[in-house]
Design a protein around this motif. Structure first.
Motif, PDB file in Angstrom:
ATOM      1  N   GLY A  56       0.832  -1.195   0.000  1.00  0.00           N
ATOM      2  CA  GLY A  56       0.000   0.000   0.000  1.00  0.00           C
ATOM      3  C   GLY A  56       0.866   1.243   0.000  1.00  0.00           C
ATOM      4  N   ASP A  57       0.236   2.380   0.242  1.00  0.00           N
ATOM      5  CA  ASP A  57       0.986   3.630   0.162  1.00  0.00           C
ATOM      6  C   ASP A  57       0.933   4.428   1.467  1.00  0.00           C
ATOM      7  N   GLY A  58       0.715   3.726   2.583  1.00  0.00           N
ATOM      8  CA  GLY A  58       0.592   4.412   3.857  1.00  0.00           C
ATOM      9  C   GLY A  58       1.836   4.282   4.710  1.00  0.00           C
ATOM     10  N   TRP A  59       1.610   4.214   6.023  1.00  0.00           N
ATOM     11  CA  TRP A  59       2.707   4.139   6.984  1.00  0.00           C
ATOM     12  C   TRP A  59       2.770   2.733   7.575  1.00  0.00           C
ATOM     13  N   ALA A  60       3.522   2.564   8.639  1.00  0.00           N
ATOM     14  CA  ALA A  60       3.781   1.217   9.156  1.00  0.00           C
ATOM     15  C   ALA A  60       2.526   0.539   9.677  1.00  0.00           C
ATOM     16  N   THR A  61       1.572   1.316  10.175  1.00  0.00           N
ATOM     17  CA  THR A  61       0.303   0.761  10.657  1.00  0.00           C
ATOM     18  C   THR A  61      -0.827   1.663  10.164  1.00  0.00           C
ATOM     19  N   PRO A  62      -2.076   1.200  10.268  1.00  0.00           N
ATOM     20  CA  PRO A  62      -3.206   2.025   9.829  1.00  0.00           C
ATOM     21  C   PRO A  62      -3.421   3.277  10.686  1.00  0.00           C
ATOM     22  N   ALA A  63      -2.693   3.411  11.794  1.00  0.00           N
ATOM     23  CA  ALA A  63      -2.901   4.539  12.716  1.00  0.00           C
ATOM     24  C   ALA A  63      -2.258   5.831  12.232  1.00  0.00           C
ATOM     25  N   GLY A  64      -1.627   5.820  11.054  1.00  0.00           N
ATOM     26  CA  GLY A  64      -0.948   7.009  10.563  1.00  0.00           C
ATOM     27  C   GLY A  64       0.514   7.005  10.967  1.00  0.00           C
ATOM     28  N   PHE A  65       1.147   8.161  10.910  1.00  0.00           N
ATOM     29  CA  PHE A  65       2.566   8.257  11.233  1.00  0.00           C
ATOM     30  C   PHE A  65       2.737   8.197  12.746  1.00  0.00           C
ATOM     31  N   THR A  66       3.449   7.172  13.224  1.00  0.00           N
ATOM     32  CA  THR A  66       3.524   6.894  14.654  1.00  0.00           C
ATOM     33  C   THR A  66       4.948   6.549  15.078  1.00  0.00           C
ATOM     34  N   LEU A  67       5.054   6.121  16.329  1.00  0.00           N
ATOM     35  CA  LEU A  67       6.314   5.596  16.867  1.00  0.00           C
ATOM     36  C   LEU A  67       6.936   4.568  15.926  1.00  0.00           C
ATOM     37  N   ALA A  68       6.109   3.724  15.320  1.00  0.00           N
ATOM     38  CA  ALA A  68       6.623   2.685  14.432  1.00  0.00           C
ATOM     39  C   ALA A  68       7.392   3.292  13.264  1.00  0.00           C
TER      40      ALA A  68
ATOM     41  N   CYS B  46       8.760   6.329  13.285  1.00  0.00           N
ATOM     42  CA  CYS B  46       9.962   6.957  13.856  1.00  0.00           C
ATOM     43  C   CYS B  46      11.096   5.938  13.945  1.00  0.00           C
ATOM     44  N   ALA B  47      10.743   4.696  14.268  1.00  0.00           N
ATOM     45  CA  ALA B  47      11.743   3.620  14.334  1.00  0.00           C
ATOM     46  C   ALA B  47      12.148   3.155  12.950  1.00  0.00           C
ATOM     47  N   ALA B  48      11.184   3.111  12.038  1.00  0.00           N
ATOM     48  CA  ALA B  48      11.447   2.593  10.699  1.00  0.00           C
ATOM     49  C   ALA B  48      12.408   3.472   9.914  1.00  0.00           C
ATOM     50  N   ALA B  49      12.264   4.777  10.042  1.00  0.00           N
ATOM     51  CA  ALA B  49      13.049   5.689   9.200  1.00  0.00           C
ATOM     52  C   ALA B  49      14.553   5.473   9.345  1.00  0.00           C
ATOM     53  N   PRO B  50      15.125   5.565  10.551  1.00  0.00           N
ATOM     54  CA  PRO B  50      16.565   5.331  10.659  1.00  0.00           C
ATOM     55  C   PRO B  50      16.955   3.884  10.415  1.00  0.00           C
ATOM     56  N   SER B  51      16.099   2.948  10.810  1.00  0.00           N
ATOM     57  CA  SER B  51      16.409   1.530  10.618  1.00  0.00           C
ATOM     58  C   SER B  51      16.577   1.200   9.139  1.00  0.00           C
ATOM     59  N   LEU B  52      15.608   1.601   8.333  1.00  0.00           N
ATOM     60  CA  LEU B  52      15.664   1.298   6.907  1.00  0.00           C
ATOM     61  C   LEU B  52      16.684   2.161   6.179  1.00  0.00           C
ATOM     62  N   PHE B  53      16.904   3.369   6.672  1.00  0.00           N
ATOM     63  CA  PHE B  53      17.932   4.227   6.089  1.00  0.00           C
ATOM     64  C   PHE B  53      19.277   3.524   6.118  1.00  0.00           C
ATOM     65  N   TYR B  54      19.684   3.074   7.297  1.00  0.00           N
ATOM     66  CA  TYR B  54      20.989   2.441   7.441  1.00  0.00           C
ATOM     67  C   TYR B  54      21.008   1.006   6.934  1.00  0.00           C
ATOM     68  N   ALA B  55      19.884   0.300   7.038  1.00  0.00           N
ATOM     69  CA  ALA B  55      19.842  -1.076   6.534  1.00  0.00           C
ATOM     70  C   ALA B  55      20.155  -1.113   5.042  1.00  0.00           C
ATOM     71  N   ASP B  56      19.592  -0.188   4.313  1.00  0.00           N
ATOM     72  CA  ASP B  56      19.818  -0.148   2.873  1.00  0.00           C
ATOM     73  C   ASP B  56      21.265   0.207   2.538  1.00  0.00           C
ATOM     74  N   TRP B  57      21.945   0.847   3.456  1.00  0.00           N
ATOM     75  CA  TRP B  57      23.363   1.169   3.256  1.00  0.00           C
ATOM     76  C   TRP B  57      24.240  -0.071   3.392  1.00  0.00           C
TER      77      TRP B  57
ATOM     78  N   ARG C  32      10.323   3.177   2.271  1.00  0.00           N
ATOM     79  CA  ARG C  32      11.554   3.875   2.659  1.00  0.00           C
ATOM     80  C   ARG C  32      11.613   5.252   2.004  1.00  0.00           C
ATOM     81  N   ALA C  33      11.248   5.321   0.734  1.00  0.00           N
ATOM     82  CA  ALA C  33      11.269   6.599   0.018  1.00  0.00           C
ATOM     83  C   ALA C  33      10.278   7.592   0.631  1.00  0.00           C
ATOM     84  N   ARG C  34       9.100   7.104   1.028  1.00  0.00           N
ATOM     85  CA  ARG C  34       8.119   7.988   1.672  1.00  0.00           C
ATOM     86  C   ARG C  34       8.659   8.523   2.981  1.00  0.00           C
ATOM     87  N   LEU C  35       9.300   7.646   3.735  1.00  0.00           N
ATOM     88  CA  LEU C  35       9.882   8.078   5.000  1.00  0.00           C
ATOM     89  C   LEU C  35      10.925   9.172   4.772  1.00  0.00           C
TER      90      LEU C  35
END
Length: 218
Positions: A147-159, A161-172, A187-190
């Motif tokens: 889909g084209d949303g965030w980590a959960t249906p609740a919108g942009f959340t703690l999840a 916040c954790a995903a952004a740096p995790s996936l940023f560095y994981a892809d590196w 990842r691109a949306r984040l």
């Protein structure tokens, strides 16, 4: 009294808390614990002998462990919420937060630590296990994040916040394969989110710190 935040501009876990602070529009004093500012590190150790960051000070309250810091920020500034009030939605957010911290970022750290050890300390079994672990979680996340949303249906959340740096560095350290289109798009949306852009940009001067060299992207 202004919030005081101890962190490092290139630290993934510092980013996680910073993103929540930026999302909420909270003013805070950033005390950078880079060796360039030795006094800040001394203050950090005085507040929390483990010396781990980020750490948040709000008057006489001191909070550490990033998920706890972000949860506390919902008390300081309830909107936008980082953890939903609905119990089931909150559990889903916390579960995804743990996925990104424990099954992405912690695994990435195994690869980074191997690079820090250098050729003499290289442990191929650890690196291969870490890469296999990332492959497994990449496949799971690609389905979970369809889909084209965030980590959960609740919108942009703690999840997230954790995903952004995790996936940023994981892809590196172990690039997300092109066929995982949902995960790459997430990842691109984040990375396009203003709060995440601000965190990433703050860390740019420190990219030389990345073991093995930072890729010329992002």
């Amino acid at each position: 009294m202004m919030l005081i935040f101890y962190g490092h501009p290139f630290s993934s876990y510092s980013w996680k808390a910073q993103i929540a602070l930026y999302e909420k529009g909270l003013d805070f004093e950033y005390r950078n614990v880079d060796p360039e500012f030795p006094a800040h590190a001394k203050e950090l150790y005085a507040l929390w002998p483990a010396g781990k960051f980020p750490l948040l000070v709000d008057g006489d309250k001191t909070w550490f462990e990033t998920s706890i810091v972000v949860e506390y920020l919902d008390r300081v500034q309830p909107e936008p919420r980082m953890i939903p009030e609905d119990a089931d939605a909150a559990l889903k957010v916390r579960q995804m937060d743990r996925v990104f911290d424990l099954h992405v970022m912690a695994v990435v750290q195994d690869i980074v630590n191997d690079r820090i050890r250098g050729p003499e300390g290289h442990a191929p079994m650890i690196v291969e296990k870490a890469k296999a672990g990332l492959d497994t979680i990449y496949a799971w996340l690609d389905k979970e994040l369809a889909g084209d949303g965030w980590a959960t249906p609740a919108g942009f959340t703690l999840a997230d916040c954790a995903a952004a740096p995790s996936l940023f560095y994981a892809d590196w350290v172990h690039e997300i394969p092109a066929h995982y289109e949902n995960l790459r798009a997430y990842r691109a949306r984040l990375l396009a989110r203003p709060s995440v852009v601000r965190a990433v940009d703050g860390g740019r001067p420190y990219r030389s710190y990345f073991p093995g060299g930072a890729p010329d992207r992002d």
